[in-house]
Write an enzyme that holds these catalytic residues in place. Structure first.
Site, PDB file in Angstrom:
ATOM      1  N   THR A  14       0.807  -1.213   0.000  1.00 52.26           N
ATOM      2  CA  THR A  14       0.000   0.000   0.000  1.00 52.26           C
ATOM      3  C   THR A  14       0.846   1.273   0.000  1.00 52.26           C
ATOM      4  O   THR A  14       2.044   1.244   0.277  1.00 52.26           O
ATOM      5  CB  THR A  14      -0.934   0.026   1.230  1.00 52.26           C
ATOM      6  OG1 THR A  14      -0.147   0.075   2.422  1.00 52.26           O
ATOM      7  CG2 THR A  14      -1.836  -1.193   1.254  1.00 52.26           C
ATOM      8  N   ASP A  15       0.159   2.372  -0.288  1.00 54.33           N
ATOM      9  CA  ASP A  15       0.802   3.684  -0.217  1.00 54.33           C
ATOM     10  C   ASP A  15       0.475   4.315   1.133  1.00 54.33           C
ATOM     11  O   ASP A  15      -0.094   3.659   2.018  1.00 54.33           O
ATOM     12  CB  ASP A  15       0.362   4.559  -1.392  1.00 54.33           C
ATOM     13  CG  ASP A  15      -1.138   4.816  -1.429  1.00 54.33           C
ATOM     14  OD1 ASP A  15      -1.829   4.600  -0.403  1.00 54.33           O
ATOM     15  OD2 ASP A  15      -1.626   5.256  -2.485  1.00 54.33           O
ATOM     16  N   LEU A  16       0.794   5.584   1.311  1.00 60.82           N
ATOM     17  CA  LEU A  16       0.566   6.254   2.591  1.00 60.82           C
ATOM     18  C   LEU A  16      -0.905   6.300   2.999  1.00 60.82           C
ATOM     19  O   LEU A  16      -1.219   6.373   4.180  1.00 60.82           O
ATOM     20  CB  LEU A  16       1.127   7.679   2.551  1.00 60.82           C
ATOM     21  CG  LEU A  16       2.647   7.792   2.554  1.00 60.82           C
ATOM     22  CD1 LEU A  16       3.075   9.235   2.333  1.00 60.82           C
ATOM     23  CD2 LEU A  16       3.217   7.256   3.848  1.00 60.82           C
TER      24      LEU A  16
END
Length: 130
Positions: A14-16
């Site tokens: 995932t990203d932030l």
């Protein structure tokens, strides 16, 4: 012929914002293709070692429909659309339960040791078409 493969979304995917980073869908569908080929009885390592041929992605069309998130359980469906002498065309969809998240069409090519197109062996074509 369709194949199903399940995988969990991990934090590293995932990203932030906790949403699956777009390039990771390509990893998910690659894993699903590898498992499909393995499950139909094709040993890609032996194929390269004994016959000098490999499968490579030639083209991917990707449609990002909805986001997957951390800890989702995903199901990747791989469907053979067409197979020619040296090409394999697939549809690969990623779903969370009944929700389509990612849709792709993938073209694979069979390559020889010299990197040029090669014929897909007849026995492998038979395995892929069921």
């Amino acid at each position: 012929m369709s194949h199903r493969f399940s995988c969990r979304v991990y934090y590293e995917d995932t990203d932030l914002a906790g949403i699956v980073y777009y390039a990771n869908y390509l990893k998910f569908i690659e894993r699903a293709r590898s498992e499909w080929v393995r499950e139909i009885g094709v040993d890609q390592g032996a194929l390269k070692g004994e016959q000098g041929i490999v499968f490579a992605v030639r083209r991917v069309e990707a449609d990002y429909v909805a986001p997957a998130r951390f800890d989702d359980l995903l199901e990747i469906t791989t469907t053979l659309d067409d197979i020619t002498a040296a090409r394999i065309m697939l549809t690969q969809d990623v779903r969370r339960e009944d929700t389509l998240l990612f849709h792709s069409t993938v073209t694979l090519v069979c390559l020889g040791e010299d990197g040029r197109p090669a014929r897909i062996p007849a026995d492998i074509r038979r395995l892929m078409t069921g």
